[in-house]
Design a protein around this motif. Structure first.
Motif, short mmCIF file in Angstrom:
data_model
loop_
_atom_site.label_atom_id
_atom_site.label_comp_id
_atom_site.label_asym_id
_atom_site.label_seq_id
_atom_site.Cartn_x
_atom_site.Cartn_y
_atom_site.Cartn_z
N CYS A 93 0.80 -1.23 -0.09
CA CYS A 93 -0.12 0.05 0.02
C CYS A 93 0.98 1.28 -0.03
CB CYS A 93 -0.91 -0.04 1.01
SG CYS A 93 -0.09 -0.05 2.78
N GLY A 94 2.11 1.13 -0.24
CA GLY A 94 3.07 2.35 -0.16
C GLY A 94 4.38 2.23 0.76
N GLN A 95 4.31 2.67 2.07
CA GLN A 95 5.30 2.62 2.78
C GLN A 95 4.71 2.29 4.35
OE1 GLN A 95 8.88 3.69 2.12
NE2 GLN A 95 8.25 3.54 0.15
N ASP A 96 5.57 1.60 4.95
CA ASP A 96 5.07 1.35 6.39
C ASP A 96 5.42 2.59 7.31
OD1 ASP A 96 7.93 1.41 6.99
OD2 ASP A 96 8.01 -0.75 7.06
N PRO A 97 5.25 2.70 8.48
CA PRO A 97 5.74 4.08 9.03
C PRO A 97 6.81 4.70 9.04
CG PRO A 97 3.82 2.74 10.49
CD PRO A 97 4.32 1.98 9.19
N ALA A 98 7.80 3.47 9.18
CA ALA A 98 9.10 3.90 8.94
C ALA A 98 9.62 4.36 8.06
CB ALA A 98 10.24 2.46 9.66
N GLN B 264 7.54 5.90 5.80
CA GLN B 264 6.78 7.27 5.47
C GLN B 264 7.86 8.40 6.35
OE1 GLN B 264 2.75 7.62 6.58
NE2 GLN B 264 3.09 9.47 7.33
N LEU B 265 8.25 8.01 7.41
CA LEU B 265 9.11 8.96 8.31
C LEU B 265 10.36 9.19 7.38
CD1 LEU B 265 9.84 10.52 10.84
CD2 LEU B 265 10.93 8.64 11.92
N ALA C 152 13.49 12.80 4.16
CA ALA C 152 14.23 13.32 2.77
C ALA C 152 13.56 14.63 2.11
CB ALA C 152 13.91 12.29 2.22
N VAL C 153 12.13 14.79 2.22
CA VAL C 153 12.06 15.81 1.46
C VAL C 153 12.24 17.17 2.44
CG1 VAL C 153 10.06 14.60 0.32
CG2 VAL C 153 9.59 15.88 2.48
N ALA C 154 12.13 17.02 3.58
CA ALA C 154 12.73 18.22 4.51
C ALA C 154 13.96 18.82 4.06
CB ALA C 154 12.43 17.96 5.68
N LEU C 155 14.92 17.67 3.87
CA LEU C 155 16.17 18.15 3.38
C LEU C 155 16.34 18.79 2.09
CD1 LEU C 155 18.01 15.01 4.32
CD2 LEU C 155 18.40 17.19 5.49
N TYR C 156 15.35 18.72 1.22
CA TYR C 156 15.40 19.44 -0.04
C TYR C 156 14.90 20.84 0.01
CZ TYR C 156 15.06 19.66 -5.12
OH TYR C 156 15.17 19.89 -6.67
#
Length: 205
Positions: free
Chosen positions: A21-26, A28-29, A34-38
């Motif tokens: 379904c995408g990503q588990d909680p880890a 997702q974190l 990652a996007v916070a670093l960009y």
């Protein structure tokens, strides 16, 4: 460079946490970190005009990182939407649109999020942005008219007919402002005729 390495490491680590379904909680974190670093393109504003090989390398690196972050943002929009965290999803969708203002999937995500939050007018305004881009690129004003009439027909089945008309009128006003007033290269956009509106109102009653 440290941020780039950290970004790439988190993106790589997140793949380990991929689930159907995408990503588990880890995972997702890790994507959120990652996007916070960009914060901007790699070496934004830096150029070596006399070094074409470096310029080519830099262009490829920027594109690779941009694709990675937009992919991560799209995944975060989907994950937060699936969990009902619409405010967070909207924040990531806005960042996605800032990087890819012409990406239809990003606009569609924003439209869906506005609808999830019950903001029909904002959803219609977002859709007008998509239509405005299409018209700006193709000059196909008739596409706008068809799309608006299709929306009106679809939404008229609800019992909020007047609100629907007002919302669509607001969307038209926004488009008219952006694309030029009638007589300045853009013909007047008409909604349904009075008779058609009356028939739809009777159907919704």
């Amino acid at each position: 460079w440290a941020d780039v390495a950290a970004f790439q490491q988190r993106m790589a680590d997140s793949r380990v946490h991929t689930v159907p379904c995408g990503q588990d909680p880890a995972g997702q974190l890790l994507l959120e970190e990652a996007v916070a670093l960009y914060r901007a393109d790699l070496l934004a504003g830096f150029s070596l005009r006399d070094a074409p090989e470096f310029e080519n390398w830099l262009c490829l690196e920027r594109e690779m990182l941009r694709r990675a972050v937009t992919s991560a943002l799209e995944m975060l929009v989907q994950l937060h939407t699936r969990h009902g965290n619409f405010a967070a999803a909207q924040d990531y969708a806005q960042r996605w649109l800032a990087l890819e203002p012409e990406e239809e999937r990003a606009h569609r995500a924003m439209i869906d999020l506005h609808l999830h939050r019950g903001d029909q007018l904002a959803a219609l305004r977002q859709q007008s942005e998509v239509l405005a881009q299409a018209i700006s690129a193709t000059g196909d004003v008739l596409r706008l008219e068809r799309a608006l009439n299709d929306n009106l027909s679809a939404l008229a089945g609800s019992r909020n007919f007047e609100d629907t008309v007002m919302s669509l009128s607001a969307a038209i006003h926004l488009l008219t402002t952006r694309l030029g007033k009638p007589g300045e290269g853009m013909p007047a956009v008409e909604l349904l005729t009075i008779e058609e509106k009356q028939a739809l109102r009777g159907r919704a009653a």
